[in-house]
Design an enzyme around this catalytic site. Structure first.
Site, PDB file in Angstrom:
ATOM      1  CE  LYS A   1      -2.469  -0.946   3.631  1.00  0.00           C
ATOM      2  NZ  LYS A   1      -1.497  -1.912   4.591  1.00  0.00           N
TER       3      LYS A   1
ATOM      4  NE  ARG B   1      -3.357  -0.955  10.752  1.00  0.00           N
ATOM      5  CZ  ARG B   1      -2.212   0.027   9.897  1.00  0.00           C
ATOM      6  NH1 ARG B   1      -2.652   0.670   9.453  1.00  0.00           N
ATOM      7  NH2 ARG B   1      -1.308  -0.225   9.681  1.00  0.00           N
TER       8      ARG B   1
ATOM      9  NE  ARG C   1       7.671  -2.440   6.011  1.00  0.00           N
ATOM     10  CZ  ARG C   1       6.215  -2.481   5.772  1.00  0.00           C
ATOM     11  NH1 ARG C   1       5.649  -1.772   5.215  1.00  0.00           N
ATOM     12  NH2 ARG C   1       5.553  -2.414   7.037  1.00  0.00           N
TER      13      ARG C   1
ATOM     14  NE  ARG D   1       7.172  -0.261  10.429  1.00  0.00           N
ATOM     15  CZ  ARG D   1       5.770  -0.022   9.785  1.00  0.00           C
ATOM     16  NH1 ARG D   1       5.465   0.301   8.635  1.00  0.00           N
ATOM     17  NH2 ARG D   1       5.066  -0.297  10.741  1.00  0.00           N
TER      18      ARG D   1
ATOM     19  NE  ARG E   1       2.485  -4.432  11.932  1.00  0.00           N
ATOM     20  CZ  ARG E   1       3.712  -4.211  10.658  1.00  0.00           C
ATOM     21  NH1 ARG E   1       4.431  -4.965  10.699  1.00  0.00           N
ATOM     22  NH2 ARG E   1       3.226  -3.371   9.575  1.00  0.00           N
TER      23      ARG E   1
HETATM   24  P1  AMP Z   1       1.252   1.411   9.746  1.00  0.00           P
HETATM   25  O1  AMP Z   1       2.586   1.524   8.987  1.00  0.00           O
HETATM   26  O2  AMP Z   1       0.010   1.304   8.350  1.00  0.00           O
HETATM   27  O3  AMP Z   1       1.522  -0.574   8.925  1.00  0.00           O
HETATM   28  O4  AMP Z   1       1.018   1.210  11.308  1.00  0.00           O
HETATM   29  C1  AMP Z   1       2.394   0.884  11.761  1.00  0.00           C
HETATM   30  C2  AMP Z   1       0.610   0.543  13.135  1.00  0.00           C
HETATM   31  O5  AMP Z   1       0.793   1.991  13.201  1.00  0.00           O
HETATM   32  C3  AMP Z   1       0.060  -0.139  13.487  1.00  0.00           C
HETATM   33  O6  AMP Z   1       0.637  -1.651  13.560  1.00  0.00           O
HETATM   34  C4  AMP Z   1      -0.816   0.775  14.489  1.00  0.00           C
HETATM   35  O7  AMP Z   1       0.054   0.395  15.797  1.00  0.00           O
HETATM   36  C5  AMP Z   1      -0.779   2.439  14.176  1.00  0.00           C
HETATM   37  N1  AMP Z   1      -2.015   2.586  12.964  1.00  0.00           N
HETATM   38  C6  AMP Z   1      -2.019   3.235  12.001  1.00  0.00           C
HETATM   39  N2  AMP Z   1      -2.937   3.289  11.454  1.00  0.00           N
HETATM   40  C7  AMP Z   1      -3.781   2.837  12.944  1.00  0.00           C
HETATM   41  C8  AMP Z   1      -4.983   3.277  12.395  1.00  0.00           C
HETATM   42  N3  AMP Z   1      -6.043   3.597  11.410  1.00  0.00           N
HETATM   43  N4  AMP Z   1      -5.504   2.009  13.270  1.00  0.00           N
HETATM   44  C9  AMP Z   1      -4.862   2.135  14.697  1.00  0.00           C
HETATM   45  N5  AMP Z   1      -3.618   1.744  14.768  1.00  0.00           N
HETATM   46  C10 AMP Z   1      -3.255   2.485  13.499  1.00  0.00           C
END
Ligand code: AMP
Length: 215
Positions: free
Chosen positions: A14, A89, A128, A161, A172
């Site tokens: 994404k 989410r 990654r 990360r 996750r």
């Molecule tokens: P991402 O980079 O999109 O994989 O997000 C990394 C982490 O940020 C996720 O595993 C969540 O802990 C938090 N996070 C990002 N977006 C959201 C969301 N819309 N709702 C809740 N937690 C979020």
């Protein structure tokens, strides 16, 4: 004007595709994950609230995220279009987003669901790496770099990360299935869900996205 939501489990591409589409359509890429990581780096109240949830692979609570997205939408940066990456989410977030859109006279044109099998996701996440400075995403196998090499694009530090480490990846994905997957049905009912095959070269996937979004 193009208003898009990119949807799917972590590691499906994404972020990579959102950056490309953001250039093609000249619209902002809004990644809630990037915003939260930046907040943690800067030690802001949002970052302090989010850190423990993110480190554990859990979702940051809905009320925090819904407040954050409201601030973004009302700031005016989405006036000429947007690509949401990582939001919504949960079904509660999706409902709150629809409410905000109605209040601001905005609509979503497409919710694009990236379809990728679980094994591929685990492989991609564990390979990654990301540039700390410009956010470029690397794949350890494909991009041929050694840990410690500078970013090819900006010279920044390339790092993995914390939440891409195997134990957290598993968590996750569980959270995705339990809390995020139901959002698909929500958008399907609204007639907005478009499935695209997320397996292939980056360019191929961009072409699939363009084909869907130009319709
Ligand atoms: P991402 O980079 O999109 O994989 O997000 C990394 C982490 O940020 C996720 O595993 C969540 O802990 C938090 N996070 C990002 N977006 C959201 C969301 N819309 N709702 C809740 N937690 C979020």
């Amino acid at each position: 004007m193009m208003n898009l939501i990119l949807f799917g489990p972590p590691g499906v591409g994404k972020g990579t595709q959102a950056k490309i589409l953001s250039h093609i359509y000249h619209i902002p890429h809004i990644s809630t994950g990037d915003i939260l990581r930046q907040a943690i780096k800067e030690g802001t109240p949002l970052g302090l609230k989010a850190k423990s949830y993110m480190d554990a692979g859990n979702l940051v609570p809905d009320e925090v995220m819904i407040g954050l997205i409201k601030d973004i939408l009302t700031s005016g940066q989405c006036r000429n279009g947007f690509i949401l990456d990582g939001f919504p989410r949960t079904v509660a977030q999706a409902e709150a987003l629809q409410k905000n859109f109605q209040g601001l006279n905005l609509t979503v044109h497409h919710v694009i669901n990236f379809v990728v099998c679980e094994k591929e996701i685990v492989d991609r996440l564990s390979q990654r790496y990301v540039c700390r400075k410009c956010g470029k995403i690397y794949n350890f196998e494909i991009d041929h770099f050694k840990p410690g090499d500078p970013c090819f694009k900006c010279g920044g530090e390339i790092f993995q990360r914390d939440d891409d480490k195997p134990e957290t990846v598993k968590k996750r994905l569980e959270v995705y299935h339990q809390e995020t997957e139901p959002v698909k049905a929500y958008y399907e009912k609204l007639g907005l869900l478009r499935n695209i095959d997320g397996i292939g070269e980056i360019d191929e996937i961009t072409q699939r996205l363009l084909a869907v979004t130009k319709k």
